[in-house]
Motif scaffolding. Structure first.
Motif, short mmCIF file in Angstrom:
data_model
loop_
_atom_site.label_atom_id
_atom_site.label_comp_id
_atom_site.label_asym_id
_atom_site.label_seq_id
_atom_site.Cartn_x
_atom_site.Cartn_y
_atom_site.Cartn_z
N THR A 66 0.84 -1.20 0.00
CA THR A 66 0.00 0.00 0.00
C THR A 66 0.88 1.26 0.00
O THR A 66 2.05 1.19 0.35
N PRO A 67 0.32 2.42 -0.37
CA PRO A 67 1.10 3.66 -0.31
C PRO A 67 1.51 3.97 1.13
O PRO A 67 0.88 3.51 2.08
N GLY A 68 2.57 4.77 1.27
CA GLY A 68 3.05 5.14 2.60
C GLY A 68 2.07 6.04 3.34
O GLY A 68 1.26 6.74 2.74
N ASP A 84 -11.04 3.55 2.83
CA ASP A 84 -11.99 2.55 2.34
C ASP A 84 -11.28 1.49 1.49
O ASP A 84 -11.59 0.30 1.58
N VAL A 85 -10.32 1.93 0.69
CA VAL A 85 -9.55 0.98 -0.13
C VAL A 85 -8.72 0.08 0.77
O VAL A 85 -8.68 -1.15 0.59
N CYS A 86 -8.06 0.69 1.78
CA CYS A 86 -7.29 -0.11 2.75
C CYS A 86 -8.19 -1.15 3.41
O CYS A 86 -7.79 -2.31 3.58
N GLN A 87 -9.41 -0.73 3.78
CA GLN A 87 -10.33 -1.66 4.45
C GLN A 87 -10.68 -2.84 3.54
O GLN A 87 -10.79 -3.98 3.99
N TRP A 88 -10.82 -2.57 2.24
CA TRP A 88 -11.14 -3.64 1.29
C TRP A 88 -10.04 -4.70 1.30
O TRP A 88 -10.31 -5.90 1.32
N PHE A 89 -8.79 -4.25 1.30
CA PHE A 89 -7.67 -5.19 1.31
C PHE A 89 -7.51 -5.85 2.68
O PHE A 89 -7.21 -7.04 2.77
N ILE A 90 -7.73 -5.08 3.76
CA ILE A 90 -7.64 -5.64 5.12
C ILE A 90 -8.63 -6.79 5.29
O ILE A 90 -8.30 -7.84 5.85
N ASP A 91 -9.84 -6.60 4.78
CA ASP A 91 -10.89 -7.62 4.92
C ASP A 91 -10.53 -8.92 4.20
O ASP A 91 -11.12 -9.97 4.48
N ARG A 116 -7.25 1.65 13.88
CA ARG A 116 -8.68 1.49 14.22
C ARG A 116 -9.33 0.51 13.24
O ARG A 116 -10.19 -0.30 13.61
N GLN A 117 -8.92 0.59 11.98
CA GLN A 117 -9.45 -0.32 10.97
C GLN A 117 -8.97 -1.77 11.21
O GLN A 117 -9.64 -2.71 10.80
N LEU A 118 -7.81 -1.91 11.86
CA LEU A 118 -7.25 -3.24 12.12
C LEU A 118 -7.77 -3.85 13.42
O LEU A 118 -7.38 -4.96 13.77
N LYS A 119 -8.63 -3.13 14.12
CA LYS A 119 -9.17 -3.63 15.40
C LYS A 119 -9.90 -4.96 15.16
O LYS A 119 -10.67 -5.10 14.23
#
Length: 327
Positions: A66-68, A84-91, A116-119
């Motif tokens: 992912t970007p820095g 939102d894009v990060c969340q798509w990949f995290i999921d 917070r998204q990684l919780k």
């Protein structure tokens, strides 16, 4: 970093020869499973790039870089919904590496938002302190301590995440540094990655079961909100006012406590009460049917199917893998 870092989402995957693929092409190819990314718009697809590499490891795993994180100035307008894009990949990730440069340990709003998204996915997080051979021993120890101190408020778990300390590139380590330690750390990281690949099926089933539990609790809560609404409504009632009273103070109507009285519901799995204000703002309560009305003679009940999956079917599937049977 302070200076511009890679601004693209780079997907490294297996292919017969070294090849670069544009994001628009990746999204258009349904066989690659990236087509849902089209919803983030053309600006994002221009920042998505695929690289095919003929490497054996990539037959079993795909890497996404992912970007820095941008911390030292106001959040720049990226032109697409970065979180939102990060969340798509995290999921969809089995393992999440968060990489730090020892000269830039800034922890700001964007990194806080990411954690917070990684919780709930703490077991999948691995921290990498890269470029470790650029520091002297004492300095490296101080940086290692500072990294833990910075991350402690962000990762709310009793056991800290695994931190790998090394210089992850193909060149020789800097002379007069802890080469043996760095090499062992590199081997440990590869073993960790390999273990995740080996356990991928079990992890996927466990994640599906975890998601099913959340769906079950959400269904029970919506059902309870709806039942309370129907009980409080009279011929002369204003439906909007009645429901606003319920959604503003659900504890007054024992909505969450009544769910805890049911079997197999932990108070730690209950969602945030505030989230239901937004949820019902988008989905009117009158658009739902009670769970008891969602049963048929031939098909059974929706909730019973989820209960069966959680308590029997998914655990049985996990057990069959553990015994070496083909699921």
């Amino acid at each position: 970093g302070a200076e511009p870092t890679t601004s693209e989402f780079t997907v490294i995957m297996h292919g017969p020869k070294l090849k670069t693929i544009e994001g628009i092409v990746m999204a258009a190819d349904s066989a690659r499973s990236f087509s849902p990314l089209e919803k983030f718009g053309q600006n994002f697809l221009e920042k998505l790039i695929g690289i095919e590499v003929p490497h054996k490891l990539l037959e079993r795993v795909t890497f996404v870089d992912t970007p820095g994180i941008i911390e030292n100035r106001k959040q720049q307008e990226r032109g697409y919904p970065f979180n939102d894009v990060c969340q798509w990949f995290i999921d969809r990730a089995d393992l999440i590496f968060v990489v730090f440069d020892p000269t830039k340990l800034d922890v700001g709003l964007e990194l806080e938002m990411l954690f917070r998204q990684l919780k709930g996915r703490e077991s999948q997080i691995r921290i990498i302190l890269n470029k470790a051979d650029s520091l002297a021993t004492q300095e490296l120890m101080r940086v290692y301590g500072a990294l833990f101190w910075s991350l402690a408020p962000l990762i709310n778990v009793t056991e800290p995440p695994r931190v790998y300390v090394s210089s992850f590139w193909p060149h020789e380590y800097h002379p007069d540094t802890h080469k043996e330690l760095f090499l062992k750390e590199e081997i440990s990281l590869l073993e960790d990655l390999n273990q995740v690949i080996e356990n991928r099926m079990e992890n996927k089933i466990a994640f599906i079961r975890q998601h099913a539990i959340r769906v079950r609790i959400h269904a029970l809560l919506v059902d309870r909100y709806l039942q309370t609404y129907k009980d409080k409504m009279t011929f002369f009632s204003d439906g909007e006012l009645v429901f606003r009273d319920i959604v503003e103070d659900p504890d007054k109507f024992f909505i969450f406590k009544s769910i805890l009285a049911k079997t197999n519901v932990s108070k730690f799995d209950l969602p945030n009460r505030e989230a239901y204000k937004d949820f019902f703002g988008i989905n009117p309560i009158t658009s739902f049917k009670l769970l008891s009305q969602q049963c048929s003679y031939m098909g059974g009940c929706f909730l019973e199917k989820i209960e069966k999956a959680i308590t029997r079917e998914l655990p049985d599937l996990l057990g069959s893998i553990g015994l070496g049977k083909k699921p």
